[in-house]
Design a protein around this motif. Structure first.
Motif, PDB file in Angstrom:
ATOM      1  N   PRO A  81      42.086  51.305  40.422  1.00 35.95           N
ATOM      2  CA  PRO A  81      41.375  51.999  41.494  1.00 35.95           C
ATOM      3  C   PRO A  81      40.020  51.401  41.840  1.00 35.95           C
ATOM      4  CG  PRO A  81      41.190  53.227  39.453  1.00 35.95           C
ATOM      5  CD  PRO A  81      42.127  52.079  39.177  1.00 35.95           C
ATOM      6  N   VAL A  82      39.566  50.445  41.031  1.00 31.63           N
ATOM      7  CA  VAL A  82      38.280  49.800  41.295  1.00 31.63           C
ATOM      8  C   VAL A  82      38.431  48.290  41.115  1.00 31.63           C
ATOM      9  CG1 VAL A  82      35.855  49.576  40.617  1.00 31.63           C
ATOM     10  CG2 VAL A  82      36.976  51.816  40.489  1.00 31.63           C
ATOM     11  N   ILE A  83      37.961  47.549  42.098  1.00 33.50           N
ATOM     12  CA  ILE A  83      37.816  46.104  41.984  1.00 33.50           C
ATOM     13  C   ILE A  83      36.338  45.799  42.246  1.00 33.50           C
ATOM     14  CG2 ILE A  83      38.341  43.852  42.978  1.00 33.50           C
ATOM     15  CD1 ILE A  83      40.653  44.922  41.399  1.00 33.50           C
ATOM     16  N   ALA A  84      35.716  45.112  41.295  1.00 35.52           N
ATOM     17  CA  ALA A  84      34.303  44.777  41.434  1.00 35.52           C
ATOM     18  C   ALA A  84      34.130  43.266  41.342  1.00 35.52           C
ATOM     19  CB  ALA A  84      33.487  45.470  40.341  1.00 35.52           C
ATOM     20  N   LEU A  85      33.316  42.728  42.220  1.00 35.35           N
ATOM     21  CA  LEU A  85      33.096  41.285  42.272  1.00 35.35           C
ATOM     22  C   LEU A  85      31.662  40.975  41.840  1.00 35.35           C
ATOM     23  CD1 LEU A  85      34.796  40.497  45.711  1.00 35.35           C
ATOM     24  CD2 LEU A  85      35.840  40.564  43.438  1.00 35.35           C
ATOM     25  N   PRO A  86      31.471  40.366  40.657  1.00 38.72           N
ATOM     26  CA  PRO A  86      30.129  40.034  40.182  1.00 38.72           C
ATOM     27  C   PRO A  86      29.603  38.756  40.832  1.00 38.72           C
ATOM     28  CG  PRO A  86      31.757  39.460  38.520  1.00 38.72           C
ATOM     29  CD  PRO A  86      32.510  40.093  39.644  1.00 38.72           C
ATOM     30  N   LEU A  87      28.366  38.823  41.286  1.00 38.43           N
ATOM     31  CA  LEU A  87      27.761  37.724  42.023  1.00 38.43           C
ATOM     32  C   LEU A  87      26.421  37.349  41.401  1.00 38.43           C
ATOM     33  CD1 LEU A  87      28.466  39.465  45.395  1.00 38.43           C
ATOM     34  CD2 LEU A  87      29.570  37.323  44.731  1.00 38.43           C
ATOM     35  N   ALA A  88      26.200  36.064  41.212  1.00 38.49           N
ATOM     36  CA  ALA A  88      24.953  35.567  40.637  1.00 38.49           C
ATOM     37  C   ALA A  88      24.096  34.955  41.744  1.00 38.49           C
ATOM     38  CB  ALA A  88      25.249  34.524  39.564  1.00 38.49           C
ATOM     39  N   ASP A  89      22.798  35.271  41.702  1.00 44.94           N
ATOM     40  CA  ASP A  89      21.875  34.831  42.744  1.00 44.94           C
ATOM     41  C   ASP A  89      20.869  33.838  42.164  1.00 44.94           C
ATOM     42  OD1 ASP A  89      20.141  34.500  44.833  1.00 44.94           O
ATOM     43  OD2 ASP A  89      19.693  36.621  45.116  1.00 44.94           O
ATOM     44  N   THR A 123      24.490  36.964  34.541  1.00 47.12           N
ATOM     45  CA  THR A 123      25.548  37.737  35.192  1.00 47.12           C
ATOM     46  C   THR A 123      26.740  37.877  34.262  1.00 47.12           C
ATOM     47  OG1 THR A 123      24.814  36.901  37.344  1.00 47.12           O
ATOM     48  CG2 THR A 123      26.979  37.956  37.261  1.00 47.12           C
ATOM     49  N   SER A 124      27.054  36.819  33.533  1.00 48.49           N
ATOM     50  CA  SER A 124      28.169  36.869  32.582  1.00 48.49           C
ATOM     51  C   SER A 124      27.899  37.883  31.475  1.00 48.49           C
ATOM     52  CB  SER A 124      28.407  35.482  31.973  1.00 48.49           C
ATOM     53  OG  SER A 124      28.731  34.538  32.968  1.00 48.49           O
ATOM     54  N   MET A 125      26.655  37.918  30.987  1.00 47.29           N
ATOM     55  CA  MET A 125      26.319  38.892  29.944  1.00 47.29           C
ATOM     56  C   MET A 125      26.407  40.314  30.481  1.00 47.29           C
ATOM     57  SD  MET A 125      23.456  37.180  27.456  1.00 47.29           S
ATOM     58  CE  MET A 125      22.279  36.639  28.688  1.00 47.29           C
ATOM     59  N   ALA A 126      26.009  40.508  31.725  1.00 54.51           N
ATOM     60  CA  ALA A 126      26.120  41.831  32.338  1.00 54.51           C
ATOM     61  C   ALA A 126      27.581  42.246  32.462  1.00 54.51           C
ATOM     62  CB  ALA A 126      25.440  41.835  33.704  1.00 54.51           C
ATOM     63  N   LEU A 142      39.670  44.453  33.269  1.00 50.76           N
ATOM     64  CA  LEU A 142      40.153  43.075  33.238  1.00 50.76           C
ATOM     65  C   LEU A 142      39.205  42.216  34.048  1.00 50.76           C
ATOM     66  CD1 LEU A 142      42.395  40.894  32.685  1.00 50.76           C
ATOM     67  CD2 LEU A 142      43.354  41.545  34.915  1.00 50.76           C
ATOM     68  N   PHE A 143      38.693  41.150  33.436  1.00 51.91           N
ATOM     69  CA  PHE A 143      37.971  40.136  34.194  1.00 51.91           C
ATOM     70  C   PHE A 143      38.945  38.995  34.486  1.00 51.91           C
ATOM     71  CE2 PHE A 143      35.732  36.131  34.549  1.00 51.91           C
ATOM     72  CZ  PHE A 143      34.802  36.439  35.522  1.00 51.91           C
ATOM     73  N   PHE A 144      39.004  38.571  35.731  1.00 58.20           N
ATOM     74  CA  PHE A 144      39.919  37.490  36.099  1.00 58.20           C
ATOM     75  C   PHE A 144      39.318  36.636  37.205  1.00 58.20           C
ATOM     76  CE2 PHE A 144      40.904  41.209  38.586  1.00 58.20           C
ATOM     77  CZ  PHE A 144      41.273  40.767  39.848  1.00 58.20           C
ATOM     78  N   GLY A 145      39.786  35.415  37.294  1.00 56.72           N
ATOM     79  CA  GLY A 145      39.264  34.492  38.286  1.00 56.72           C
ATOM     80  C   GLY A 145      39.796  34.779  39.684  1.00 56.72           C
ATOM     81  N   LEU A 165      30.178  33.567  43.144  1.00 57.78           N
ATOM     82  CA  LEU A 165      31.196  34.540  42.762  1.00 57.78           C
ATOM     83  C   LEU A 165      31.802  34.124  41.430  1.00 57.78           C
ATOM     84  CD1 LEU A 165      33.053  36.983  43.356  1.00 57.78           C
ATOM     85  CD2 LEU A 165      34.529  35.419  44.639  1.00 57.78           C
ATOM     86  N   LEU A 166      31.601  34.954  40.404  1.00 54.31           N
ATOM     87  CA  LEU A 166      32.098  34.595  39.075  1.00 54.31           C
ATOM     88  C   LEU A 166      33.577  34.908  38.904  1.00 54.31           C
ATOM     89  CD1 LEU A 166      29.039  34.362  38.521  1.00 54.31           C
ATOM     90  CD2 LEU A 166      29.481  35.331  36.269  1.00 54.31           C
ATOM     91  N   GLY A 167      34.062  35.914  39.614  1.00 52.87           N
ATOM     92  CA  GLY A 167      35.446  36.346  39.453  1.00 52.87           C
ATOM     93  C   GLY A 167      35.579  37.767  39.950  1.00 52.87           C
ATOM     94  N   ALA A 168      36.472  38.514  39.326  1.00 54.46           N
ATOM     95  CA  ALA A 168      36.686  39.901  39.715  1.00 54.46           C
ATOM     96  C   ALA A 168      36.920  40.744  38.468  1.00 54.46           C
ATOM     97  CB  ALA A 168      37.887  40.021  40.663  1.00 54.46           C
TER      98      ALA A 168
END
Length: 214
Positions: A81-89, A123-126, A142-145, A165-168
């Motif tokens: 029900p949730v997809i989150a995309l981590p982004l590094a600035d 961002t990876s540590m977060a 699940l973290f995935f590319g 964009l690190l992944g999802a």
């Protein structure tokens, strides 16, 4: 709450989710927890694009088009029900280290001045903190590319070009996956049956050759 060591040891990447929604307040709590991860200069230069409920189709329709889903092994992953995309600035780190208290480091000149991309590290540590937080409260994650149609996904979600964009991250309530259970132990090459390296295989005390320093 469980013991931290139990959370770490029991954490698994979840690939089968039920359809029950995740309260947005829970997502907020997990992100608040993740925001307490280490951050160079307390820059906190990361963002999370969050898609919830029916909006997750905006991601899946581009990353896994309908005509490819018949052969996709982890069909219940799409229930998340949730997809989150981590982004590094990276620019946030350059700007932070150009401030007076950090200017002497020279890291405020440009991205190339950084010997290691701390924006990616932080961002990876977060993300890791978020995954552990999900485990702690009984959620699956699940973290995935993002290997397909990244440009189209970025355009669909208006993600600025300069963000990495690190992944999802898929997030939700885990369910048993019969297909996964049927494959357990069947055939070599499955990541889950690989032996875990021991501390002795990882640690190089005193230097790479492992010679103790006295």
């Amino acid at each position: 709450m469980t013991e931290f060591s139990d959370v770490v040891r029991n954490r698994r990447m979840t690939r089968a989710f039920g359809n029950d929604p995740v309260d947005p307040a829970i997502v907020d709590d997990l992100v608040d927890l993740a925001s307490r991860s280490p951050s160079a200069g307390k820059t906190q230069g990361w963002h999370l694009v969050v898609l919830e409920g029916a909006a997750t189709a905006r991601f899946w329709d581009l990353s896994l088009p309908a005509d490819k889903r018949a052969s996709f092994r982890w069909k219940q992953l799409l229930n998340a029900p949730v997809i989150a995309l981590p982004l590094a600035d990276a620019s946030a780190y350059v700007d932070r280290y150009a401030e007076p208290d950090k200017a002497r480091t020279g890291l405020g000149e440009n991205e190339a001045a950084w010997p290691v991309p701390y924006w990616t590290i932080d961002t990876s540590m977060a993300v890791m903190t978020l995954l552990l937080g999900a485990q702690d409260i009984g959620l699956g994650a699940l973290f995935f590319g993002v290997f397909n149609n990244e440009s189209a996904i970025r355009a669909e979600l208006d993600i600025p070009e300069h963000l990495e964009l690190l992944g999802a991250i898929a997030l939700g309530y885990p369910v048993d996956n019969p297909d996964d259970e049927a494959q357990q132990g069947a055939g070599a090459g499955r990541s889950s049956i690989r032996a875990r390296r021991s501390p002795d295989e990882i640690i190089h005390r005193g230097g790479w050759t492992g010679t103790p320093q006295h």
